[in-house]
Motif scaffolding. Sequence first.
Motif, PDB file in Angstrom:
ATOM      1  N   CYS A  92       4.801  -5.753 -51.749  1.00 35.56           N
ATOM      2  CA  CYS A  92       5.940  -6.657 -51.500  1.00 35.56           C
ATOM      3  C   CYS A  92       7.185  -5.867 -51.105  1.00 35.56           C
ATOM      4  CB  CYS A  92       6.215  -7.519 -52.732  1.00 35.56           C
ATOM      5  SG  CYS A  92       4.924  -8.721 -53.067  1.00 35.56           S
ATOM      6  N   GLY A  93       7.396  -4.715 -51.735  1.00 38.63           N
ATOM      7  CA  GLY A  93       8.532  -3.864 -51.389  1.00 38.63           C
ATOM      8  C   GLY A  93       8.452  -3.363 -49.960  1.00 38.63           C
ATOM      9  N   LEU A  94       7.248  -2.989 -49.512  1.00 40.03           N
ATOM     10  CA  LEU A  94       7.071  -2.549 -48.126  1.00 40.03           C
ATOM     11  C   LEU A  94       7.347  -3.690 -47.150  1.00 40.03           C
ATOM     12  CD1 LEU A  94       3.907  -0.288 -48.427  1.00 40.03           C
ATOM     13  CD2 LEU A  94       6.237   0.440 -47.863  1.00 40.03           C
ATOM     14  N   THR A  95       6.924  -4.888 -47.514  1.00 42.89           N
ATOM     15  CA  THR A  95       7.193  -6.047 -46.655  1.00 42.89           C
ATOM     16  C   THR A  95       8.692  -6.278 -46.530  1.00 42.89           C
ATOM     17  OG1 THR A  95       5.080  -7.051 -47.300  1.00 42.89           O
ATOM     18  CG2 THR A  95       6.743  -8.517 -46.340  1.00 42.89           C
ATOM     19  N   LEU A  96       9.401  -6.242 -47.652  1.00 40.48           N
ATOM     20  CA  LEU A  96      10.853  -6.424 -47.616  1.00 40.48           C
ATOM     21  C   LEU A  96      11.544  -5.272 -46.892  1.00 40.48           C
ATOM     22  CD1 LEU A  96      11.515  -7.886 -51.167  1.00 40.48           C
ATOM     23  CD2 LEU A  96      11.514  -9.098 -48.982  1.00 40.48           C
ATOM     24  N   LEU A  97      11.023  -4.062 -47.046  1.00 41.95           N
ATOM     25  CA  LEU A  97      11.581  -2.918 -46.323  1.00 41.95           C
ATOM     26  C   LEU A  97      11.438  -3.131 -44.819  1.00 41.95           C
ATOM     27  CD1 LEU A  97      12.794  -0.097 -46.068  1.00 41.95           C
ATOM     28  CD2 LEU A  97      10.502   0.834 -46.507  1.00 41.95           C
ATOM     29  N   MET A  98      10.273  -3.580 -44.382  1.00 40.49           N
ATOM     30  CA  MET A  98      10.058  -3.852 -42.967  1.00 40.49           C
ATOM     31  C   MET A  98      11.065  -4.889 -42.457  1.00 40.49           C
ATOM     32  SD  MET A  98       6.670  -5.319 -40.999  1.00 40.49           S
ATOM     33  CE  MET A  98       6.859  -6.972 -41.639  1.00 40.49           C
ATOM     34  N   LEU A  99      11.268  -5.949 -43.229  1.00 43.26           N
ATOM     35  CA  LEU A  99      12.215  -6.995 -42.824  1.00 43.26           C
ATOM     36  C   LEU A  99      13.658  -6.490 -42.837  1.00 43.26           C
ATOM     37  CD1 LEU A  99      10.583 -10.030 -44.653  1.00 43.26           C
ATOM     38  CD2 LEU A  99      10.502  -9.492 -42.198  1.00 43.26           C
ATOM     39  N   SER A 100      13.984  -5.637 -43.784  1.00 41.87           N
ATOM     40  CA  SER A 100      15.329  -5.064 -43.831  1.00 41.87           C
ATOM     41  C   SER A 100      15.572  -4.149 -42.635  1.00 41.87           C
ATOM     42  CB  SER A 100      15.531  -4.290 -45.140  1.00 41.87           C
ATOM     43  OG  SER A 100      16.838  -3.771 -45.206  1.00 41.87           O
ATOM     44  N   ILE A 101      14.584  -3.320 -42.312  1.00 41.42           N
ATOM     45  CA  ILE A 101      14.701  -2.465 -41.126  1.00 41.42           C
ATOM     46  C   ILE A 101      14.852  -3.324 -39.885  1.00 41.42           C
ATOM     47  CG2 ILE A 101      13.454  -0.841 -39.636  1.00 41.42           C
ATOM     48  CD1 ILE A 101      12.230   0.347 -42.227  1.00 41.42           C
ATOM     49  N   GLY A 102      14.059  -4.390 -39.802  1.00 39.19           N
ATOM     50  CA  GLY A 102      14.167  -5.297 -38.667  1.00 39.19           C
ATOM     51  C   GLY A 102      15.542  -5.929 -38.569  1.00 39.19           C
ATOM     52  N   SER A 103      16.092  -6.337 -39.694  1.00 37.61           N
ATOM     53  CA  SER A 103      17.430  -6.935 -39.702  1.00 37.61           C
ATOM     54  C   SER A 103      18.493  -5.923 -39.300  1.00 37.61           C
ATOM     55  CB  SER A 103      17.758  -7.515 -41.082  1.00 37.61           C
ATOM     56  OG  SER A 103      16.853  -8.528 -41.418  1.00 37.61           O
ATOM     57  N   ALA A 104      18.391  -4.704 -39.820  1.00 35.82           N
ATOM     58  CA  ALA A 104      19.346  -3.658 -39.462  1.00 35.82           C
ATOM     59  C   ALA A 104      19.245  -3.331 -37.976  1.00 35.82           C
ATOM     60  CB  ALA A 104      19.108  -2.406 -40.302  1.00 35.82           C
ATOM     61  N   LEU A 105      18.034  -3.288 -37.474  1.00 37.08           N
ATOM     62  CA  LEU A 105      17.816  -3.049 -36.055  1.00 37.08           C
ATOM     63  C   LEU A 105      18.414  -4.178 -35.217  1.00 37.08           C
ATOM     64  CD1 LEU A 105      16.473  -1.038 -34.134  1.00 37.08           C
ATOM     65  CD2 LEU A 105      14.366  -2.348 -34.377  1.00 37.08           C
ATOM     66  N   LEU A 106      18.198  -5.410 -35.660  1.00 30.02           N
ATOM     67  CA  LEU A 106      18.767  -6.562 -34.963  1.00 30.02           C
ATOM     68  C   LEU A 106      20.290  -6.469 -34.935  1.00 30.02           C
ATOM     69  CD1 LEU A 106      18.356  -9.289 -33.551  1.00 30.02           C
ATOM     70  CD2 LEU A 106      18.334 -10.354 -35.824  1.00 30.02           C
ATOM     71  N   LEU A 107      20.899  -6.088 -36.043  1.00 24.67           N
ATOM     72  CA  LEU A 107      22.354  -5.946 -36.100  1.00 24.67           C
ATOM     73  C   LEU A 107      22.846  -4.888 -35.110  1.00 24.67           C
ATOM     74  CD1 LEU A 107      25.171  -6.361 -37.350  1.00 24.67           C
ATOM     75  CD2 LEU A 107      24.512  -4.677 -39.101  1.00 24.67           C
ATOM     76  N   ILE A 108      22.261  -3.717 -35.165  1.00 20.79           N
ATOM     77  CA  ILE A 108      22.700  -2.615 -34.311  1.00 20.79           C
ATOM     78  C   ILE A 108      22.467  -2.943 -32.836  1.00 20.79           C
ATOM     79  CG2 ILE A 108      22.259  -0.197 -33.707  1.00 20.79           C
ATOM     80  CD1 ILE A 108      21.618   0.174 -36.766  1.00 20.79           C
ATOM     81  N   LEU A 109      21.309  -3.491 -32.524  1.00 25.53           N
ATOM     82  CA  LEU A 109      21.014  -3.829 -31.126  1.00 25.53           C
ATOM     83  C   LEU A 109      21.865  -4.992 -30.636  1.00 25.53           C
ATOM     84  CD1 LEU A 109      17.141  -3.374 -31.100  1.00 25.53           C
ATOM     85  CD2 LEU A 109      18.877  -1.857 -30.083  1.00 25.53           C
ATOM     86  N   SER A 110      22.193  -5.898 -31.524  1.00 22.19           N
ATOM     87  CA  SER A 110      23.058  -7.015 -31.137  1.00 22.19           C
ATOM     88  C   SER A 110      24.447  -6.514 -30.767  1.00 22.19           C
ATOM     89  CB  SER A 110      23.146  -8.034 -32.272  1.00 22.19           C
ATOM     90  OG  SER A 110      23.999  -9.097 -31.920  1.00 22.19           O
ATOM     91  N   VAL A 111      24.954  -5.565 -31.530  1.00 25.73           N
ATOM     92  CA  VAL A 111      26.273  -4.994 -31.249  1.00 25.73           C
ATOM     93  C   VAL A 111      26.238  -4.182 -29.954  1.00 25.73           C
ATOM     94  CG1 VAL A 111      27.980  -3.301 -32.073  1.00 25.73           C
ATOM     95  CG2 VAL A 111      27.029  -4.996 -33.647  1.00 25.73           C
ATOM     96  N   THR A 112      25.150  -3.454 -29.717  1.00 25.20           N
ATOM     97  CA  THR A 112      25.093  -2.564 -28.551  1.00 25.20           C
ATOM     98  C   THR A 112      24.566  -3.232 -27.285  1.00 25.20           C
ATOM     99  OG1 THR A 112      22.925  -1.733 -29.247  1.00 25.20           O
ATOM    100  CG2 THR A 112      24.879  -0.488 -29.955  1.00 25.20           C
TER     101      THR A 112
END
Length: 181
Positions: free
Chosen positions: A125-145
């Motif tokens: 479950c932690g790995l699943t949430l980590l994947m989603l957190s990385i995805g969200s962080a990536l979405l944030l950074i890519l959205s800004v750039t």
Amino acid sequence: MTVNEIDKTPADRPAEPPDAHDQWNFAVRRETPTQRLDRNYAEILQEVRVAQTGVQLLLAFLLTVAFTPRFATLTEFERSVYVAALVLGAAATALLIAPAAFHRLVYQRRLKRQLVLASSRFALCGLTLLMLSIGSALLLILSVTLGPAHAAWFTTGALGWFALWWFAFPLWSRMRHSGDR
């Protein structure tokens, strides 16, 4: 000697019959069920150590973002994505550290089997949430750039890549080799 004779449980606890894995491990490795549980827990801890480093670095990055001057310029969408990434990262951290806390609370209570099962679930479950957190962080950074449209496409691809290697391929391999036991 049989696996039952080697690994007796105390008289105050009913003995669980050895399962197929216990029997195989004893026959091939000369490993008792208790030794197998010890090995399984050590393996889980090694796996979690790898993930903990990643989640701790991600969470540290996310915790500092709100204190940068650029944070005030984020759109409502980007702030929502930031909050999702932060909360998912914190939740992943909790689950990836949970095996240590669980162990501390059940220490010397003869609950190793429950510890291993719970720790395995915490890690997955932690790995699943980590994947989603990385995805969200990536979405944030890519959205800004790049803007939200391009960010959504790249993030979807990245999440698919993570899901492929972290979940789909191992599950495919597990099913493909399930008859090999």
